[in-house]
Motif scaffolding. Structure first.
Motif, PDB file in Angstrom:
ATOM      1  N   HIS A 164       0.822  -1.205   0.000  1.00  0.00           N
ATOM      2  CA  HIS A 164       0.000   0.000   0.000  1.00  0.00           C
ATOM      3  C   HIS A 164       0.864   1.268   0.000  1.00  0.00           C
ATOM      4  O   HIS A 164       0.522   2.253  -0.659  1.00  0.00           O
ATOM      5  CB  HIS A 164      -0.936   0.000   1.198  1.00  0.00           C
ATOM      6  CG  HIS A 164      -2.109  -0.920   1.043  1.00  0.00           C
ATOM      7  ND1 HIS A 164      -3.045  -0.771   0.043  1.00  0.00           N
ATOM      8  CD2 HIS A 164      -2.500  -2.003   1.774  1.00  0.00           C
ATOM      9  CE1 HIS A 164      -3.963  -1.717   0.156  1.00  0.00           C
ATOM     10  NE2 HIS A 164      -3.657  -2.481   1.193  1.00  0.00           N
ATOM     11  N   ARG A 165       1.960   1.248   0.723  1.00  0.00           N
ATOM     12  CA  ARG A 165       2.844   2.421   0.728  1.00  0.00           C
ATOM     13  C   ARG A 165       3.375   2.712  -0.671  1.00  0.00           C
ATOM     14  O   ARG A 165       3.459   3.872  -1.080  1.00  0.00           O
ATOM     15  CB  ARG A 165       3.996   2.208   1.707  1.00  0.00           C
ATOM     16  CG  ARG A 165       3.606   2.348   3.170  1.00  0.00           C
ATOM     17  CD  ARG A 165       4.825   2.289   4.077  1.00  0.00           C
ATOM     18  NE  ARG A 165       4.478   2.610   5.455  1.00  0.00           N
ATOM     19  CZ  ARG A 165       5.368   2.763   6.441  1.00  0.00           C
ATOM     20  NH1 ARG A 165       6.667   2.606   6.183  1.00  0.00           N
ATOM     21  NH2 ARG A 165       4.970   3.067   7.659  1.00  0.00           N
ATOM     22  N   ALA A 166       3.732   1.683  -1.394  1.00  0.00           N
ATOM     23  CA  ALA A 166       4.229   1.881  -2.759  1.00  0.00           C
ATOM     24  C   ALA A 166       3.145   2.463  -3.655  1.00  0.00           C
ATOM     25  O   ALA A 166       3.413   3.369  -4.469  1.00  0.00           O
ATOM     26  CB  ALA A 166       4.733   0.556  -3.318  1.00  0.00           C
ATOM     27  N   ALA A 167       1.912   1.984  -3.503  1.00  0.00           N
ATOM     28  CA  ALA A 167       0.808   2.491  -4.320  1.00  0.00           C
ATOM     29  C   ALA A 167       0.512   3.952  -3.981  1.00  0.00           C
ATOM     30  O   ALA A 167       0.272   4.776  -4.877  1.00  0.00           O
ATOM     31  CB  ALA A 167      -0.434   1.633  -4.106  1.00  0.00           C
ATOM     32  N   VAL A 168       0.543   4.280  -2.693  1.00  0.00           N
ATOM     33  CA  VAL A 168       0.296   5.663  -2.268  1.00  0.00           C
ATOM     34  C   VAL A 168       1.399   6.575  -2.798  1.00  0.00           C
ATOM     35  O   VAL A 168       1.132   7.676  -3.303  1.00  0.00           O
ATOM     36  CB  VAL A 168       0.213   5.737  -0.731  1.00  0.00           C
ATOM     37  CG1 VAL A 168       0.243   7.193  -0.257  1.00  0.00           C
ATOM     38  CG2 VAL A 168      -1.058   5.055  -0.226  1.00  0.00           C
ATOM     39  N   ALA A 169       2.641   6.131  -2.715  1.00  0.00           N
ATOM     40  CA  ALA A 169       3.766   6.937  -3.208  1.00  0.00           C
ATOM     41  C   ALA A 169       3.623   7.204  -4.698  1.00  0.00           C
ATOM     42  O   ALA A 169       3.904   8.316  -5.175  1.00  0.00           O
ATOM     43  CB  ALA A 169       5.084   6.227  -2.920  1.00  0.00           C
ATOM     44  N   GLU A 170       3.169   6.213  -5.445  1.00  0.00           N
ATOM     45  CA  GLU A 170       2.984   6.391  -6.889  1.00  0.00           C
ATOM     46  C   GLU A 170       1.888   7.408  -7.175  1.00  0.00           C
ATOM     47  O   GLU A 170       2.052   8.288  -8.045  1.00  0.00           O
ATOM     48  CB  GLU A 170       2.644   5.057  -7.537  1.00  0.00           C
ATOM     49  CG  GLU A 170       2.511   5.142  -9.062  1.00  0.00           C
ATOM     50  CD  GLU A 170       2.269   3.792  -9.705  1.00  0.00           C
ATOM     51  OE1 GLU A 170       2.061   3.751 -10.930  1.00  0.00           O
ATOM     52  OE2 GLU A 170       2.281   2.775  -8.978  1.00  0.00           O
ATOM     53  N   LEU A 171       0.782   7.318  -6.456  1.00  0.00           N
ATOM     54  CA  LEU A 171      -0.314   8.272  -6.653  1.00  0.00           C
ATOM     55  C   LEU A 171       0.112   9.696  -6.303  1.00  0.00           C
ATOM     56  O   LEU A 171      -0.188  10.646  -7.032  1.00  0.00           O
ATOM     57  CB  LEU A 171      -1.518   7.865  -5.806  1.00  0.00           C
ATOM     58  CG  LEU A 171      -2.303   6.632  -6.267  1.00  0.00           C
ATOM     59  CD1 LEU A 171      -3.337   6.237  -5.221  1.00  0.00           C
ATOM     60  CD2 LEU A 171      -2.988   6.915  -7.605  1.00  0.00           C
ATOM     61  N   LEU A 172       0.815   9.855  -5.202  1.00  0.00           N
ATOM     62  CA  LEU A 172       1.245  11.187  -4.786  1.00  0.00           C
ATOM     63  C   LEU A 172       2.325  11.727  -5.720  1.00  0.00           C
ATOM     64  O   LEU A 172       2.405  12.935  -5.952  1.00  0.00           O
ATOM     65  CB  LEU A 172       1.753  11.154  -3.347  1.00  0.00           C
ATOM     66  CG  LEU A 172       0.706  10.824  -2.273  1.00  0.00           C
ATOM     67  CD1 LEU A 172       1.333  10.844  -0.884  1.00  0.00           C
ATOM     68  CD2 LEU A 172      -0.459  11.807  -2.332  1.00  0.00           C
ATOM     69  N   GLY A 173       3.144  10.837  -6.257  1.00  0.00           N
ATOM     70  CA  GLY A 173       4.199  11.273  -7.150  1.00  0.00           C
ATOM     71  C   GLY A 173       3.690  11.872  -8.443  1.00  0.00           C
ATOM     72  O   GLY A 173       4.371  12.707  -9.060  1.00  0.00           O
TER      73      GLY A 173
END
Length: 313
Positions: A164-173
């Motif tokens: 989930h952290r990786a997915a959130v980082a991608e969305l915020l990026g």
């Protein structure tokens, strides 16, 4: 990092804030403070011109609870410890603030004046300092307990959370800005920390009400107009620390006894030198970075208990 803090959005101004930044999107949104209503963000998406992607932090948190039972059990135990810390803190806080108000009343009702008044004023200041120490100790204890929890559970090493952290980082990026709505401030702070939002955030942030509170380095809960009677303002814990040295007060006029200047003076002195900032409907405060001063015109609680507008430096 640019941060725009807004007042409550019953009459929305978030669309004007977005336009003021000159951003076309896409926008990442956090509505986790709405909990089960997290997906009910149609109006917000419309205000953002349809260019919004909900980061779904509450759904992600529920998924962690389901797929990582060891972490879920440990988190429930953590909440029990934090609740006990809060109970002990509030018990001590009640006695400490009652002493402040009693001494304050003694000073205010003194008819002798002169040296006698000064002698009473000194214990008032000392009593407020004792409350400040209690607040600081409680925040330290809460952060220590949370720190020990994360050191032991190591969320970054747990596959479900890492996913989930990786997915959130991608969305915020890929987002032009992060938009954080209000709701339950405890839930917001919890999920923003769990999914490591602060470390991957590079874009401007627009937030209001509890969403704005969750960005600060110290979250203070307050409600003088509770159905059960005035409650003591209490330190809840640490937010993301994106905005520092401010205590944010959404719905201040509805929730605080602003006409009780003696009570408000204690509030302001207790949390100083941080500024106690009123976030009312129509408020828009822009900070250019985390250490930036508040803009002129910001309405704050002054140490004399009155509401004042900051002047230009």
């Amino acid at each position: 990092m640019r941060v725009i803090l807004l007042g409550p959005q019953r009459r929305p101004t978030v669309d004007f804030a977005v336009r003021s930044l000159g951003l076309a999107g896409p926008f990442a949104t956090v509505t986790a403070g709405w909990q089960e209503r997290e997906p009910d963000d149609g109006e917000l998406r419309q205000l953002l011109g349809g260019q919004a992607v909900n980061v779904e932090l509450y759904r992600r948190w529920l998924d962690v609870q389901e797929r990582d039972p060891e972490y879920a059990a440990a988190e429930r135990a953590l909440q029990g410890v934090l609740a006990e810390l809060a109970d002990l803190y509030l018990l001590r806080l009640d006695y400490a603030l009652q002493a402040v108000y009693a001494l304050q009343h003694r000073a205010d009702s003194d008819q002798l004046g002169g040296t006698f008044t000064e002698r009473v004023a000194t214990p008032v200041a000392e009593a407020v300092a004792a409350v400040r120490s209690l607040d600081e100790a409680h925040l330290m204890h809460v952060n220590e307990v949370r720190g020990e929890f994360f050191d032991r559970l190591r969320p970054h090493d747990r596959p479900v959370i890492a996913e989930h952290r990786a997915a959130v980082a991608e969305l915020l990026g890929s987002a032009a800005a992060l938009v954080v709505a209000g709701g339950h401030v405890g839930v917001l702070a919890e999920v923003l920390h769990l999914f490591n939002v602060a470390t991957v955030l590079r874009s401007p942030v627009i937030a209001w009400s509890a969403g704005a509170m969750a960005l600060t380095d110290r979250i203070v809960l307050f409600h003088d107009r509770s159905p059960h009677g005035p409650g003591h303002p209490e330190v809840y814990g640490s937010g993301l620390g994106i905005t520092r040295d401010v205590v944010l007060l959404p719905h201040a006029r509805a929730r605080l006894l602003l006409d009780d200047t003696a009570r408000m003076a204690v509030f302001a002195r207790r949390f100083g030198p941080a500024r106690c900032v009123l976030l009312e409907a129509g408020t828009r405060l822009e900070l250019s970075d985390a250490g930036a001063g508040l803009p002129p015109g910001t309405r704050v609680l002054a140490e004399d208990g009155h509401v004042a507008s900051l002047e230009a430096a």
